[in-house]
Design a protein around this motif. Sequence first.
Motif, short mmCIF file in Angstrom:
data_model
loop_
_atom_site.label_atom_id
_atom_site.label_comp_id
_atom_site.label_asym_id
_atom_site.label_seq_id
_atom_site.Cartn_x
_atom_site.Cartn_y
_atom_site.Cartn_z
N GLY A 124 30.86 6.47 8.22
CA GLY A 124 31.32 7.12 9.44
C GLY A 124 31.50 6.19 10.62
O GLY A 124 32.08 6.60 11.64
N TRP A 125 31.05 4.94 10.52
CA TRP A 125 31.18 3.99 11.62
C TRP A 125 32.53 3.29 11.55
O TRP A 125 32.85 2.66 10.54
CB TRP A 125 30.09 2.92 11.55
N PRO A 126 33.34 3.33 12.60
CA PRO A 126 34.56 2.54 12.64
C PRO A 126 34.22 1.04 12.56
O PRO A 126 33.23 0.59 13.17
CB PRO A 126 35.19 2.89 13.99
N LEU A 127 35.02 0.27 11.84
CA LEU A 127 34.76 -1.15 11.64
C LEU A 127 35.70 -2.02 12.47
O LEU A 127 36.87 -1.69 12.66
CB LEU A 127 34.91 -1.51 10.16
N VAL A 135 34.67 8.40 15.10
CA VAL A 135 35.27 8.36 16.44
C VAL A 135 35.15 6.94 17.00
O VAL A 135 34.06 6.40 17.13
CB VAL A 135 34.60 9.35 17.41
N ASN A 136 36.30 6.36 17.34
CA ASN A 136 36.36 5.05 17.98
C ASN A 136 36.35 5.27 19.49
O ASN A 136 37.31 5.79 20.05
CB ASN A 136 37.64 4.34 17.53
N ASN A 137 35.27 4.85 20.14
CA ASN A 137 35.14 5.01 21.59
C ASN A 137 35.42 3.72 22.35
O ASN A 137 35.17 3.65 23.56
CB ASN A 137 33.73 5.49 21.94
N TYR A 138 35.95 2.73 21.66
CA TYR A 138 36.18 1.43 22.31
C TYR A 138 37.67 1.16 22.56
O TYR A 138 38.05 0.80 23.68
CB TYR A 138 35.61 0.30 21.46
N THR A 139 38.49 1.31 21.57
CA THR A 139 39.88 0.84 21.63
C THR A 139 40.71 1.62 22.63
O THR A 139 40.72 2.86 22.62
CB THR A 139 40.53 0.92 20.24
N ALA A 140 41.40 0.90 23.50
CA ALA A 140 42.29 1.52 24.49
C ALA A 140 43.56 2.04 23.81
O ALA A 140 44.00 1.51 22.79
CB ALA A 140 42.66 0.52 25.58
N SER A 141 44.15 3.08 24.38
CA SER A 141 45.33 3.70 23.76
C SER A 141 46.51 2.74 23.64
O SER A 141 47.35 2.89 22.75
CB SER A 141 45.75 4.94 24.56
N ASP A 142 46.57 1.73 24.52
CA ASP A 142 47.66 0.73 24.44
C ASP A 142 47.22 -0.53 23.70
O ASP A 142 47.94 -1.52 23.68
CB ASP A 142 48.15 0.37 25.85
N PHE A 143 46.02 -0.49 23.13
CA PHE A 143 45.45 -1.62 22.37
C PHE A 143 45.32 -2.88 23.22
O PHE A 143 45.31 -4.00 22.71
CB PHE A 143 46.28 -1.91 21.10
N SER A 144 45.19 -2.72 24.53
CA SER A 144 45.07 -3.87 25.42
C SER A 144 43.76 -4.64 25.22
O SER A 144 43.66 -5.82 25.60
CB SER A 144 45.19 -3.42 26.88
N ASN A 145 42.75 -4.00 24.64
CA ASN A 145 41.47 -4.69 24.39
C ASN A 145 41.26 -4.99 22.90
O ASN A 145 40.17 -5.41 22.50
CB ASN A 145 40.30 -3.88 24.94
N ASP A 146 42.31 -4.81 22.12
CA ASP A 146 42.17 -5.01 20.68
C ASP A 146 41.95 -6.48 20.32
O ASP A 146 41.37 -6.79 19.28
CB ASP A 146 43.40 -4.47 19.95
N GLY A 147 42.40 -7.39 21.18
CA GLY A 147 42.20 -8.81 20.90
C GLY A 147 40.74 -9.20 20.96
O GLY A 147 40.33 -10.19 20.34
#
Length: 284
Positions: A247-250, A199-211
Motif C-alpha cells: 500500500g505504500w507508494p514507492l 495515496v501519494n501525498n508528495y508529488t505535485a500535480s505538475d510533477f515539479s518536485n518529481d526530480g
Amino acid sequence: MKNLINQLNLMLLLAALITISACGDDNEEPAAEAGSMIGLYEDATLGSVLTDANGVTLYVFANDVAGSSTCLDGCLDSWPIFYATEAELASGLESDDFGTITHSNGSKQTTYKGWPLYYYAPAGDGEIEAAGSTAGEAAGNVWYVAKPNYTIMYANAQLVGSDGKNYTSTYEEGEGATAYFVNAEGRTLYIFVSDSKDVNNYTASDFSNDGIWPVYTKTIDAVASTIDVADFGTIDVFGETQVTYKGWPLYYYGQDTERGDTKGVSVPSPGVWPIVNRNIEAAE
C-alpha cells in the motif's frame, strides 16, 4: 651407415614430439571455450536463471549492491567467483549488461547489471553444485540466483545518509547492515511516511518536485524469491502509474547517483523517507 641411421632416428623422434605437442594444443582449446558462455536455464520454480556453459547456476550477493565483491576469504570457498572472458551469450541476454571487475584478491570476475556473479559450493570446499541445481537460492536471505528479468532485488548494506552519517535500520546513528529493496541496477527504493494506503501525498500535480523524489513506475516482473510479489500494486498519480508495496507508494531519491546509495534516509531528517524491505508494516 651407423651415423645415418642415428640421424634418421633423431628426425623421427623430433617429428613425433611435434605431433604430440600439436595434439595437446588441439585438446586444450575446447576447454578454454567451454568457460566462455553464459546461458539461460528455465527453472520450474524460479523461472529464467543465468548459467555457465555447462548449465551451472550463477548467483548474486545482496551485500554487493555497490558493485564490488564483498565475498572475501573463506566466503569464496562456498561462493567461488565466476569469470568468462568474451563470453558468448544465450538468446535474450544483452552484452551491455555484462562487465568485468577485479576482486580484491586479484581475480577477474564477471558482473551482470553491475552485480558480481558467483557459483555455489554447498560443502564449502570450492566444489560447485551440479548443473540445474539452485540450492544456493535465498541462502542467508542474501544470496539469490542471477535472473535476466528482476524488477526488485534485495540489497544488504550500511545505510549512509546525505549528511555522510551511518544509520541503523531504526534511523539512529550507528553501524550495521540493513536490508532494503533496489531495482535491477541497484538503485534504492523509498517510502514517504506522510503517505497513506494507496495515496501519494508528495508529488505535485505538475510533477515539479518529481526530480527530488521521482515516482517509481517500473512494471513489476521478477522479484527476489523472499519477497511476495502479491504485495505490490499500482496507483494512478496524475496520469502516471506508480508502484506500491503493501500500500505504500514507492519512490527513488534524485540525489542517489551511485549503486546502493541511501542518501535519502536522512532527508530532511532521519526516518522521514525510509528504505523499503519486506518487514515494513502495511500502509493505513
